[in-house]
Design a protein around this motif. Structure first.
Motif, PDB file in Angstrom:
ATOM      1  N   ASP A 151       0.839  -1.202   0.000  1.00  0.00           N
ATOM      2  CA  ASP A 151       0.000   0.000   0.000  1.00  0.00           C
ATOM      3  C   ASP A 151       0.873   1.250   0.000  1.00  0.00           C
ATOM      4  N   ARG A 152       0.359   2.312  -0.637  1.00  0.00           N
ATOM      5  CA  ARG A 152       1.013   3.615  -0.597  1.00  0.00           C
ATOM      6  C   ARG A 152       0.393   4.390   0.571  1.00  0.00           C
ATOM      7  N   GLU A 186       4.594   1.309   1.308  1.00  0.00           N
ATOM      8  CA  GLU A 186       5.455   2.291   0.652  1.00  0.00           C
ATOM      9  C   GLU A 186       5.132   3.653   1.258  1.00  0.00           C
ATOM     10  N   THR A 218       5.284   7.728   2.308  1.00  0.00           N
ATOM     11  CA  THR A 218       5.574   9.130   2.022  1.00  0.00           C
ATOM     12  C   THR A 218       5.393   9.884   3.329  1.00  0.00           C
ATOM     13  N   ALA A 236       1.321  13.629  -5.435  1.00  0.00           N
ATOM     14  CA  ALA A 236       0.659  12.323  -5.324  1.00  0.00           C
ATOM     15  C   ALA A 236      -0.631  12.370  -4.519  1.00  0.00           C
ATOM     16  N   PHE A 287      -3.049   7.901  -2.548  1.00  0.00           N
ATOM     17  CA  PHE A 287      -2.611   7.018  -1.471  1.00  0.00           C
ATOM     18  C   PHE A 287      -3.708   6.032  -1.086  1.00  0.00           C
ATOM     19  N   ASP A 288      -3.287   4.851  -0.641  1.00  0.00           N
ATOM     20  CA  ASP A 288      -4.240   3.857  -0.155  1.00  0.00           C
ATOM     21  C   ASP A 288      -4.702   4.172   1.262  1.00  0.00           C
TER      22      ASP A 288
END
Length: 216
Positions: free
Chosen positions: A140-141, A162, A164, A199, A203-204
């Motif tokens: 997942d982001r 992942e 951020t 982004a 995101f998830d």
């Protein structure tokens, strides 16, 4: 003038983040042995890393708290195989995190920057609750919009996401660079992330520790 660091090598003069991370590594070694970080030991470690005492102005207790939190992040990374089972064994993981947190000193002072930037530390147990509630999955982001010293992020990392990380405070941004070199990192006012982060919207999950008193 900073003294040489026999365990970690000499740190660049004036580089508070490097000194804080050096202290964090020494404190993490204590945590790995399940030894409590009492205030006397923490002060001695910061004095070694910064090349002077707090009374001499070499460091502040705010720096000490950041070093302790960074040490917790480093120790939690060592425990990543267990922490990755958060969804399957939440009670076991919470107990592990509570035992680890009990080894660290409690925060008794807040800086003007913390008040101005609405900063609240996230105890590892609370961080685990946030990550579990987000129901993140490997790959997942995940965005942490106010990453601080990374105590929520490290629990998400253990779940294989992942990352951020956003953090507006420059010192903590530098700490995150050292603690999470593989993560994407930005430094914006979280209020405006949806407009400033390319982004945004992809995101998830987002994991964070409210409240944010300055949000409208």
């Amino acid at each position: 003038m900073n003294a040489p660091l026999p365990l970690f090598g000499a740190a660049p003069a004036g580089d508070k983040a490097v000194n804080t991370l050096a202290a964090a590594r020494a404190l993490a070694a204590q945590l790995n042995r399940s030894r409590p970080l009492d205030r006397r030991h923490v002060a001695a470690t910061l004095t070694t890393s910064f090349g002077g005492t707090d009374a001499e102005g070499a460091w502040l207790w705010r720096d000490a708290y950041d070093a302790v939190e960074a040490a917790l992040v480093l120790q939690l990374r060592r425990l990543a195989p267990q922490l990755g089972r958060l969804e399957d064994a939440p009670a076991e993981i919470v107990a592990l995190l509570a035992n680890l947190t009990a080894l660290a000193p409690t925060h008794t002072r807040r800086s003007e920057e913390q008040v101005a930037l609405d900063q609240f530390s996230s105890p590892p147990v609370l961080a685990a609750v946030a990550v579990a509630a987000a129901q993140v999955r490997p790959g997942d982001r995940v965005l942490e919009p106010s990453a601080g010293t990374g105590l929520i992020a490290i629990l998400a990392e253990a779940c294989g996401v992942e990352l951020t990380l956003n953090e507006i405070a420059s010192h903590r941004t530098a700490l995150l660079e050292g603690l999470f070199p593989a993560a994407a990192r930005v430094s914006h006012d979280a209020v405006h992330l949806k407009d400033l982060l390319p982004a945004a919207g992809s995101f998830d999950a987002a994991v964070l520790n409210p409240p944010f008193q300055h949000l409208e």
